[in-house]
Design a protein around this motif. Structure first.
Motif, PDB file in Angstrom:
ATOM      1  N   ASP A 159      23.576  45.706  36.183  1.00 58.15           N
ATOM      2  CA  ASP A 159      23.564  46.625  37.318  1.00 58.15           C
ATOM      3  C   ASP A 159      24.945  47.256  37.498  1.00 58.15           C
ATOM      4  OD1 ASP A 159      22.070  47.517  39.907  1.00 58.15           O
ATOM      5  OD2 ASP A 159      24.076  46.876  40.562  1.00 58.15           O
ATOM      6  N   ASP A 160      24.951  48.556  37.743  1.00 53.73           N
ATOM      7  CA  ASP A 160      26.213  49.286  37.843  1.00 53.73           C
ATOM      8  C   ASP A 160      27.107  48.736  38.950  1.00 53.73           C
ATOM      9  OD1 ASP A 160      25.326  50.805  35.848  1.00 53.73           O
ATOM     10  OD2 ASP A 160      24.916  52.610  37.040  1.00 53.73           O
ATOM     11  N   GLU A 161      26.520  48.583  40.122  1.00 51.11           N
ATOM     12  CA  GLU A 161      27.300  48.177  41.283  1.00 51.11           C
ATOM     13  C   GLU A 161      27.967  46.821  41.036  1.00 51.11           C
ATOM     14  OE1 GLU A 161      27.925  49.714  44.130  1.00 51.11           O
ATOM     15  OE2 GLU A 161      28.857  48.045  45.195  1.00 51.11           O
ATOM     16  N   VAL A 162      27.217  45.888  40.470  1.00 47.75           N
ATOM     17  CA  VAL A 162      27.760  44.558  40.229  1.00 47.75           C
ATOM     18  C   VAL A 162      28.918  44.644  39.241  1.00 47.75           C
ATOM     19  CG1 VAL A 162      27.222  42.228  39.429  1.00 47.75           C
ATOM     20  CG2 VAL A 162      25.495  43.554  40.663  1.00 47.75           C
ATOM     21  N   ARG A 163      28.704  45.407  38.163  1.00 49.06           N
ATOM     22  CA  ARG A 163      29.771  45.557  37.167  1.00 49.06           C
ATOM     23  C   ARG A 163      30.998  46.208  37.789  1.00 49.06           C
ATOM     24  NH1 ARG A 163      25.822  47.506  33.786  1.00 49.06           N
ATOM     25  NH2 ARG A 163      26.595  49.628  34.006  1.00 49.06           N
ATOM     26  N   ASP A 164      30.751  47.267  38.560  1.00 44.46           N
ATOM     27  CA  ASP A 164      31.869  47.990  39.177  1.00 44.46           C
ATOM     28  C   ASP A 164      32.680  47.059  40.059  1.00 44.46           C
ATOM     29  OD1 ASP A 164      31.074  50.191  37.924  1.00 44.46           O
ATOM     30  OD2 ASP A 164      30.427  51.322  39.713  1.00 44.46           O
ATOM     31  N   ARG A 165      31.982  46.311  40.870  1.00 42.12           N
ATOM     32  CA  ARG A 165      32.695  45.418  41.783  1.00 42.12           C
ATOM     33  C   ARG A 165      33.505  44.391  41.003  1.00 42.12           C
ATOM     34  NH1 ARG A 165      29.580  43.905  47.367  1.00 42.12           N
ATOM     35  NH2 ARG A 165      28.765  45.976  47.801  1.00 42.12           N
ATOM     36  N   ALA A 166      32.880  43.790  39.979  1.00 42.88           N
ATOM     37  CA  ALA A 166      33.570  42.759  39.210  1.00 42.88           C
ATOM     38  C   ALA A 166      34.840  43.330  38.589  1.00 42.88           C
ATOM     39  CB  ALA A 166      32.645  42.204  38.127  1.00 42.88           C
ATOM     40  N   THR A 167      34.726  44.514  37.999  1.00 43.07           N
ATOM     41  CA  THR A 167      35.889  45.142  37.361  1.00 43.07           C
ATOM     42  C   THR A 167      36.970  45.423  38.390  1.00 43.07           C
ATOM     43  OG1 THR A 167      34.266  46.228  35.963  1.00 43.07           O
ATOM     44  CG2 THR A 167      36.539  46.964  35.763  1.00 43.07           C
ATOM     45  N   LEU A 168      36.532  45.972  39.527  1.00 41.53           N
ATOM     46  CA  LEU A 168      37.483  46.319  40.577  1.00 41.53           C
ATOM     47  C   LEU A 168      38.251  45.092  41.054  1.00 41.53           C
ATOM     48  CD1 LEU A 168      38.495  48.414  42.684  1.00 41.53           C
ATOM     49  CD2 LEU A 168      36.594  47.688  44.121  1.00 41.53           C
ATOM     50  N   TYR A 169      37.518  44.017  41.299  1.00 44.02           N
ATOM     51  CA  TYR A 169      38.174  42.819  41.832  1.00 44.02           C
ATOM     52  C   TYR A 169      39.098  42.187  40.785  1.00 44.02           C
ATOM     53  CZ  TYR A 169      35.007  43.196  45.763  1.00 44.02           C
ATOM     54  OH  TYR A 169      34.341  43.644  46.857  1.00 44.02           O
ATOM     55  N   LEU A 170      38.650  42.180  39.532  1.00 42.31           N
ATOM     56  CA  LEU A 170      39.514  41.647  38.471  1.00 42.31           C
ATOM     57  C   LEU A 170      40.822  42.412  38.451  1.00 42.31           C
ATOM     58  CD1 LEU A 170      37.067  40.999  35.508  1.00 42.31           C
ATOM     59  CD2 LEU A 170      38.604  39.355  36.579  1.00 42.31           C
ATOM     60  N   ASN A 171      40.679  43.715  38.633  1.00 41.11           N
ATOM     61  CA  ASN A 171      41.838  44.572  38.601  1.00 41.11           C
ATOM     62  C   ASN A 171      42.787  44.285  39.764  1.00 41.11           C
ATOM     63  OD1 ASN A 171      43.467  46.773  37.985  1.00 41.11           O
ATOM     64  ND2 ASN A 171      41.667  47.806  37.108  1.00 41.11           N
ATOM     65  N   THR A 172      42.238  44.252  40.957  1.00 42.39           N
ATOM     66  CA  THR A 172      43.111  44.070  42.119  1.00 42.39           C
ATOM     67  C   THR A 172      43.700  42.671  42.165  1.00 42.39           C
ATOM     68  OG1 THR A 172      41.096  43.651  43.329  1.00 42.39           O
ATOM     69  CG2 THR A 172      42.123  45.777  43.667  1.00 42.39           C
ATOM     70  N   LEU A 173      42.944  41.676  41.703  1.00 40.44           N
ATOM     71  CA  LEU A 173      43.475  40.317  41.753  1.00 40.44           C
ATOM     72  C   LEU A 173      44.379  40.013  40.559  1.00 40.44           C
ATOM     73  CD1 LEU A 173      40.245  38.433  42.845  1.00 40.44           C
ATOM     74  CD2 LEU A 173      42.265  38.860  44.239  1.00 40.44           C
ATOM     75  N   GLY A 174      44.438  40.934  39.602  1.00 42.13           N
ATOM     76  CA  GLY A 174      45.308  40.726  38.455  1.00 42.13           C
ATOM     77  C   GLY A 174      44.687  39.875  37.381  1.00 42.13           C
ATOM     78  N   GLY A 175      43.421  39.800  37.360  1.00 46.64           N
ATOM     79  CA  GLY A 175      42.733  38.925  36.403  1.00 46.64           C
ATOM     80  C   GLY A 175      42.699  39.520  35.009  1.00 46.64           C
ATOM     81  N   ASP A 176      42.936  40.836  34.884  1.00 50.59           N
ATOM     82  CA  ASP A 176      42.874  41.411  33.552  1.00 50.59           C
ATOM     83  C   ASP A 176      44.264  41.676  32.999  1.00 50.59           C
ATOM     84  OD1 ASP A 176      43.571  43.324  35.263  1.00 50.59           O
ATOM     85  OD2 ASP A 176      42.079  44.813  34.648  1.00 50.59           O
ATOM     86  N   GLY A 177      45.233  40.986  33.596  1.00 47.29           N
ATOM     87  CA  GLY A 177      46.586  41.073  33.072  1.00 47.29           C
ATOM     88  C   GLY A 177      47.320  42.335  33.464  1.00 47.29           C
ATOM     89  N   ALA A 178      46.693  43.172  34.270  1.00 50.49           N
ATOM     90  CA  ALA A 178      47.336  44.418  34.689  1.00 50.49           C
ATOM     91  C   ALA A 178      48.348  44.121  35.785  1.00 50.49           C
ATOM     92  CB  ALA A 178      46.294  45.402  35.194  1.00 50.49           C
ATOM     93  N   VAL A 179      48.894  45.212  36.351  1.00 53.20           N
ATOM     94  CA  VAL A 179      49.896  45.040  37.393  1.00 53.20           C
ATOM     95  C   VAL A 179      49.259  44.355  38.604  1.00 53.20           C
ATOM     96  CG1 VAL A 179      51.692  46.227  38.649  1.00 53.20           C
ATOM     97  CG2 VAL A 179      50.696  47.278  36.584  1.00 53.20           C
TER      98      VAL A 179
END
Lengths: 184, 887
Positions: free
Chosen positions: B526-546
């Motif tokens: 589902d798009d929404e679920v994927r979007d949210r997961a990606t967004l949260y990974l990003n903001t929490l720093g889970g994907d190694g980003a800033v």
């Protein structure tokens, strides 16, 4: 009319009397309150009341239920369902006395065979009985004997000589005489 | 061979369905009604036709105007017959047809003849029919007969006249009032029902004459009224007299109480019950007065008649609200009613028991209710759940068993409303009883494992995200939440992803594990679920980003949107997909439905999931955002309190204005919410000119006019004042609305170019001490009081002078201080001579304040008060005393 039904300090008021059959269809009904102004609102009230009360056991003693902020007292006899509705502040026992008076009077008039068929065959008596028990919401009489007496004497011609009266007419006239002496 | 069999079946069907009215049809019956015109009337036949007509009307059939007129005229012919039965049906028929005025004339003479007939039945019925269909003019003609009929020796005739009088009193009071001598005579009648009808009519004639009613009651309560119905009426009139007579004998015996008590020994049940009910409803009834009434009601509880049980339990249920102690004697009888076949009785019994129950009986009660819950309808279950919730708040120590009960019924079958009621209750308990939090959250977790309602699942997940991370062991909730990601529909999955992210943001030790889970969600279909997961990974720093700073992440996850959701929704609807991205700053920030939302908010405690438990209601947030968006006010610091809107205009004036007082540490901002109710006008440059001459400590520093105020779209203008910092300055402000008014052409909506300056006087506004106090409750006052310590305590005594009642005095002080009453102590039991009230609040400067008020009656009316204040700051304690001393 509305004021008559509103104040708690005023008289006990009856909002409607319903006699339905075992499928919820009308046998005889009478509405006194303008709470149900249209035919469809009345039918809707009867339908939901019938369905709600169907499961209860109102064969021996009259049952009671709150219904859309009204109190409904009901009793089932054979294939007939009797209902009397009053406001939610009404003294429940006064409503019961009306229901009991109605049922007992009908039982007297139909000689104890109270069922749908007998009721329909004597529908004129039922209409008269309802007419005599409550007048525009005001309780007129609740004593079953008096009620039955008032309805029964009607089936004769006053001017007819006594010899031409049938036995039942004579009985009725005797009953009227009796009730009158009782009331004095 | 088959043929006869079928026929036999048909026969039986016919018999079962047999009705004399089978296949009846209106047209045919109207044809039949022609027999009414026969020169040789057949009474029997005519009676049958009338019955058929009545049957049709009864089944809901209606006659057209023409048909009704035809039937009516035909029926009038039947007055020729002397058959009583037929005549009786004619009377009923005429009443059903309710003829018009010109038709009435046709039957008037026949009915008047019947009214003077020798046959009682004719007289009685003719009166009823005539009074039903007549108008005022005819009434004067028949008045003489009606007066005679009232005192007729036949009770049926007398009753007919009296009841008709009761109905006529509504339309022709002048005429009916002239009958009072006759009616008074009828009250003395030996016939039961005549007495009842006469009493009813007499009372209605005199109901506006208090003295006359008083006299009537006094004389009748001494004598003996025969009819039970009349006795019931007398009881009603007596309680009315008691109610209206001034309560001058507070200590002495209540007038007429003896009469009511005597009626408890009447032989008719309806009288006993009427009297018992009247006693329980007396103003300020004492427990001594209550006892005999409760005793008879208790007897009714074990009656074999459902109606008696219902009447008794319903009355006791009402008594339990004000005098729970008086009803406890009935608890045993009441408990046996829990299994009553009549579910209305059972439910009333349970809710009564839950009101009167004490802490020790809770467990036993819960056991009984558990047995009973499975076989009642959902609507009754909801009543029970609500009663249990309030019981749990009353006895927080019992939360374990009550919470268990709630979780048990949560697992059983039930509809959405029922489940929602349970979930809401658990949420409220979690919020108000800290000890219940962990077990409550686990119950909710178990519930969503097997919950069919998406709405409830997502709400619970949201709630878990806020409360779960704050518990001692947040990790145990993760499993439940992650399970949702596997097993549920997309809406719930998306909710679960957000909740996981909140745990990750709040609990550092869980972060690595949360990242693992969120990364799996990235593969959701589902798009929404994927979007949210990606967004949260990003903001929490889970994907190694800033990695953003922790504060920002929390603000993002937990902060509320600073724009009203309604406005956002509207803007999104209007947004058309294009190159240009949606700009959230374009959403209007002004809260249009603000006054309405404000009014609703304080009335009801925020219930359940709808309102997030932490923090003040969202309108305060909205105010804060609104004010900080105005540059002039940006440097005022943190908003301390916003008052409820105060109306400055009468309802339905040209311009409706109310004001919200925003209190800052060193400033006060008045927010004027204005509405223009004139379609032909456009107001521009709207400003409120404030005269602060009666508010010495305030100095106006800024104002923000409203550029334009079109018809029916509210707008705000602001005025800001400076005041000494931290000081609860008070004062009175007078307000003048000033604006330029432009005429608007209603057809085009265009405004004229030239405007006229105009003014509109508004009502005065006051800043009072209570504005500096936030209503903040404490769950356990004693603990809070003890932990505050006696260092900052100030105690003094005050005389409040003569007051109407203790309750009035208590309310006055609560309103003066503007504090939150705790533990239900704002309610003063009837007739008590002393009362202790506990208040808590937060004073300006964020100083916690607790107040213990002890009230006592000093003499007949004078109220004395002992005020004990504890706060973190002695100066504040003194300030509270100052408020009371000057108020």
């Amino acid at each position: 009319m509305s004021r008559f039904f509103s104040s708690r300090d005023s008289c006990p008021a009856i909002k409607n009397i319903l006699i339905l059959d075992s499928e919820g269809k009308r046998v005889a009904v009478k509405y006194y309150s303008d709470e149900w102004p249209t035919h469809s609102s009345r039918l809707a009230f009867e339908k939901s009341l019938f369905t709600k009360s169907l499961k209860s056991n109102a064969r021996n003693e009259a049952e009671i239920s709150m219904f859309d902020s009204n109190i409904v007292i009901y009793k089932f006899v054979q294939d007939l369902h009797f209902f009397v509705t009053g406001g939610d502040e009404e003294n429940e026992l006064i409503l019961v006395s009306v229901l009991q008076g109605l049922y007992d009077a009908i039982a007297l008039l139909l000689r104890a065979t109270v069922d749908k068929r007998e009721t329909l065959e004597n529908l004129d008596l039922i209409f008269l009985c309802i007419d005599e028990i409550v007048d525009q919401g005001m309780i007129l009489e609740t004593d079953a004997n008096v009620l039955a007496g008032k309805v029964a004497i009607q089936s004769m011609d006053v001017s007819a000589p006594l010899s031409e009266q049938t036995i039942s007419q004579a009985l009725a006239s005797a009953r009227e005489h009796l009730t009158r002496t009782l009331l004095k | 061979m088959a043929q006869p069999l079928v026929k036999k079946d048909d026969d039986r069907d016919d018999e079962a369905d047999y009705s004399p009215f089978l296949g009846i049809e209106k047209g045919a019956v109207l044809q039949e009604a022609r027999v009414f015109n026969d020169p040789q009337l057949d009474p029997r036949r005519c009676s049958q036709v009338i019955t058929k007509l009545l049957y049709l009307l009864n089944q809901g059939e209606s006659f057209t105007k023409v048909e009704a007129t035809e039937v009516f005229f035909a029926v009038t012919k039947l007055f020729q017959s002397r058959d009583i039965g037929l005549r009786r049906m004619v009377y009923v028929m005429i009443k059903e047809l309710s003829p018009s005025a010109d038709e009435v004339i046709i039957v008037t003479s026949s009915l008047m003849k019947d009214m003077t007939s020798k046959t009682d039945m004719y007289r009685a019925n003719a009166i009823r029919v005539l009074c039903r269909i007549t108008d005022g003019t005819l009434l004067t003609q028949i008045e003489r007969y009606l007066k005679q009929a009232i005192v007729d020796k036949n009770p049926v005739v007398a009753s007919a006249a009296l009841v008709s009088g009761i109905h006529l009193l509504q339309t022709n009071p002048e005429i009916v009032k002239r009958w009072s001598n006759e009616v008074q005579e009828a009250v003395q009648s030996r016939a039961a029902l005549v007495q009842f009808h006469a009493l009813a009519l007499l009372h209605q004639i005199r109901q506006n004459d208090r003295l006359a009613v008083n006299k009537l009651v006094t004389s009748l309560t001494r004598g003996s009224v025969r009819s039970p119905l009349a006795q019931c009426l007398l009881i009603r009139y007596t309680s009315q007299v008691i109610r209206e007579s001034a309560n001058n004998t507070q200590t002495g015996d209540r007038p007429f109480y003896d009469f009511l008590e005597g009626c408890l020994r009447h032989k008719a049940e309806m009288v006993i019950f009427e009297a018992a009910r009247a006693i329980t409803e007396l103003n300020g009834v004492t427990s001594r007065e209550l006892t005999p009434a409760i005793t008879v009601l208790q007897l009714f509880l074990s009656s074999s008649k459902p109606v008696l049980r219902f009447a008794a339990v319903r009355t006791l249920n009402k008594v339990a609200m004000t005098h729970p102690m008086a009803v406890t004697n009935c608890n045993i009888d009441m408990e046996s009613l829990i299994s009553d076949q009549n579910r209305s009785i059972a439910t009333l019994a349970i809710t009564t028991l839950l009101k009167t129950g004490n802490e020790s009986s809770v467990d036993r009660l819960m056991k009984q209710i558990t047995n009973f819950m499975s076989d009642i309808a959902d609507e009754f279950k909801i009543v029970v759940v609500e009663a249990i919730r309030s019981l749990c708040l009353k006895f927080p120590l019992k939360h374990r068993s009550l919470m268990n009960f709630l979780s048990n019924i949560l697992r059983e079958e039930g509809g959405f409303e029922y489940k929602k009621a349970i979930v809401d209750s658990i949420v409220i308990l979690i919020r108000d009883i800290p000890e219940a939090k962990e077990s409550g959250l686990l119950h909710l977790c178990e519930f969503i494992e097997d919950c069919e309602f998406t709405y409830l699942s997502t709400q619970i997940l949201h709630f878990l995200g806020i409360e779960g991370p704050k518990t001692s062991d947040p990790s145990k909730y993760i499993r439940y939440i992650y399970n949702r990601v596997h097993l549920e529909n997309a809406t719930v999955r998306a909710g679960a992803v957000s909740t996981l992210a909140k745990f990750g943001a709040m609990v550092d030790s869980l972060k690595p594990r949360i990242f693992v889970l969120l990364r799996r969600c990235v593969f959701d279909n589902d798009d929404e679920v994927r979007d949210r997961a990606t967004l949260y990974l990003n903001t929490l720093g889970g994907d190694g980003a800033v990695v953003e700073t922790g504060e920002d992440v929390k603000e993002f996850l937990f902060g509320s949107l600073d724009i009203p959701l309604v406005n956002l929704e509207n803007s999104l609807k209007n947004y058309e997909a294009s190159e240009e991205p949606f700009d959230i700053n374009s959403v209007p920030r002004e809260v249009k439905t603000q006054p309405l939302a404000e009014k609703k908010a304080p009335g009801k405690k925020p219930t359940g999931l709808g309102a997030p438990p932490p923090g003040p209601p969202s309108t305060v947030d909205a105010y804060e955002k609104l004010l900080s968006s105005i540059p002039e006010f940006a440097n005022f610091g943190k908003l301390f309190k916003s008052s409820a809107p105060v109306e400055l205009t009468e309802a339905e004036t040209e311009y409706a204005v109310n004001v919200v007082k925003h209190i800052f540490d060193g400033h006060v901002v008045f927010q004027y919410n204005c509405t223009n109710t004139i379609p032909e006008q456009l107001l521009e440059n709207v400003i409120v000119v404030v005269d602060a001459s009666e508010a010495e400590e305030f100095a106006e520093v800024a104002s923000k006019p409203l550029r334009s105020l079109p018809y029916d779209s509210p707008g705000q203008t602001f005025v800001a004042f400076e005041k000494p910092e931290g000081v609860p300055a008070v004062g009175k402000f007078s307000n003048m609305l000033r604006f330029i008014v432009k005429e608007v052409d209603p057809s085009t909506g265009d405004a004229e170019d030239d405007g006229v300056e105009d003014e509109y006087q508004l009502e005065d506004l006051e800043v009072v001490a209570a504005d500096y106090m936030l209503k903040v409750g404490v769950s356990n006052f004693r603990n809070a009081w003890e932990s505050m310590g006696a260092d900052g305590e100030r105690v003094d005594e005050y005389g409040l002078g003569p007051r109407d009642s203790l309750a009035e005095a208590v309310n006055a002080v609560i309103n003066l201080l503007g504090m939150q009453p705790c533990e239900g102590t704002e309610v003063v039991p009837n007739n008590s001579r002393s009362h202790t009230c506990l208040l808590s609040g937060v004073y300006i400067g964020n100083v916690k304040v607790l107040v213990r008020l002890q009230f006592g009656l000093d003499g007949p009316k004078d109220v004395a008060m002992k005020l004990a204040v504890r706060s973190e700051d002695e100066a504040v304690s003194d300030a509270i005393h100052e408020i009371v001393a000057s108020g």
